[in-house]
Design a protein around this motif. Structure first.
Motif, mmCIF file in Angstrom:
data_model
loop_
_atom_site.group_PDB
_atom_site.id
_atom_site.type_symbol
_atom_site.label_atom_id
_atom_site.label_comp_id
_atom_site.label_asym_id
_atom_site.label_seq_id
_atom_site.Cartn_x
_atom_site.Cartn_y
_atom_site.Cartn_z
ATOM 1 N N GLU A 26 0.564 -1.275 0.194
ATOM 2 C CA GLU A 26 -0.229 0.284 -0.040
ATOM 3 C C GLU A 26 0.940 1.193 0.136
ATOM 4 O O GLU A 26 0.749 2.023 -0.326
ATOM 5 C CB GLU A 26 -0.732 -0.088 0.933
ATOM 6 N N ASN B 112 0.853 3.991 -3.226
ATOM 7 C CA ASN B 112 0.409 5.389 -2.367
ATOM 8 C C ASN B 112 1.760 6.362 -3.342
ATOM 9 O O ASN B 112 1.271 7.296 -3.602
ATOM 10 C CB ASN B 112 0.652 5.397 -1.149
ATOM 11 N N THR C 237 -7.824 1.502 -5.457
ATOM 12 C CA THR C 237 -7.237 3.142 -4.834
ATOM 13 C C THR C 237 -8.694 3.894 -5.456
ATOM 14 O O THR C 237 -9.653 3.527 -5.713
ATOM 15 C CB THR C 237 -6.195 3.268 -6.353
ATOM 16 N N ARG D 247 -6.232 -2.700 -5.105
ATOM 17 C CA ARG D 247 -5.110 -2.729 -3.803
ATOM 18 C C ARG D 247 -5.209 -4.553 -3.249
ATOM 19 O O ARG D 247 -4.040 -4.690 -2.693
ATOM 20 C CB ARG D 247 -5.868 -1.416 -2.771
#
Length: 165
Positions: free
Chosen positions: A83, A87, A123, A135
């Motif tokens: 994650e 990001n 996402t 994800r």
């Protein structure tokens, strides 16, 4: 990134080894005495202060703008490595290393990681001409994805990841 020793699992803190000029080390020790803080506390406070003074190119709403790192880090941070990676790749694309670019490009080129009708956790942002990412699938196959990218590191093109059957 620091790695945990086998058997330790996830840790709340990481260990960092630094080589410091003796004068700087003494300065840190004196600051810690004056403030009645641990050396770790002094170093953490100094880094946080620098983070709020350091502009970072941040991608949002189709544009890259500079923002103080300290004010936007929470948009990227996650305790989950996969994650955190997606990001960071989306928000800070200009800061990726070559190896990180290879992983990011492999994710974007692999159908298994793109949002589909069966996606339960996508996402909340979309990549232009690609769409949102799944994800949950990235989490599920994270270690295998990293192995795949490493195995294909010498390829002159990105080889899409295909999950084992």
């Amino acid at each position: 990134m620091a790695k945990n020793k086998s058997g330790q699992g996830s840790r709340k803190t990481e260990t960092l080894t630094l080589r410091l000029d003796p004068k700087v080390k003494m300065m840190i020790e004196l600051i810690s005495r004056i403030r009645r803080q641990s050396i770790t506390g002094v170093v953490e406070a100094a880094i946080e202060e620098v983070a709020y003074d350091t502009g970072v190119p941040y991608f949002d709403d189709g544009r890259i703008n500079n923002h103080p790192l300290g004010s936007i880090l929470s948009d990227v941070w996650s305790t989950d490595e996969s994650e955190r990676f997606i990001n960071m790749s989306y928000r800070f694309p200009t800061l990726l290393t070559y190896e990180e670019q290879r992983i990011w490009e492999t994710i974007k080129s692999s159908a298994v990681f793109l949002r589909s009708a069966s996606t339960s956790l996508s996402t909340d942002w979309e990549i232009e001409a690609i769409g949102a990412l799944d994800r949950e699938m990235i989490r599920r196959y994270w270690d295998l994805l990293l192995e795949h990218v490493e195995e294909n590191r010498d390829s002159r093109t990105i080889i899409p990841f295909k999950p084992p059957h």
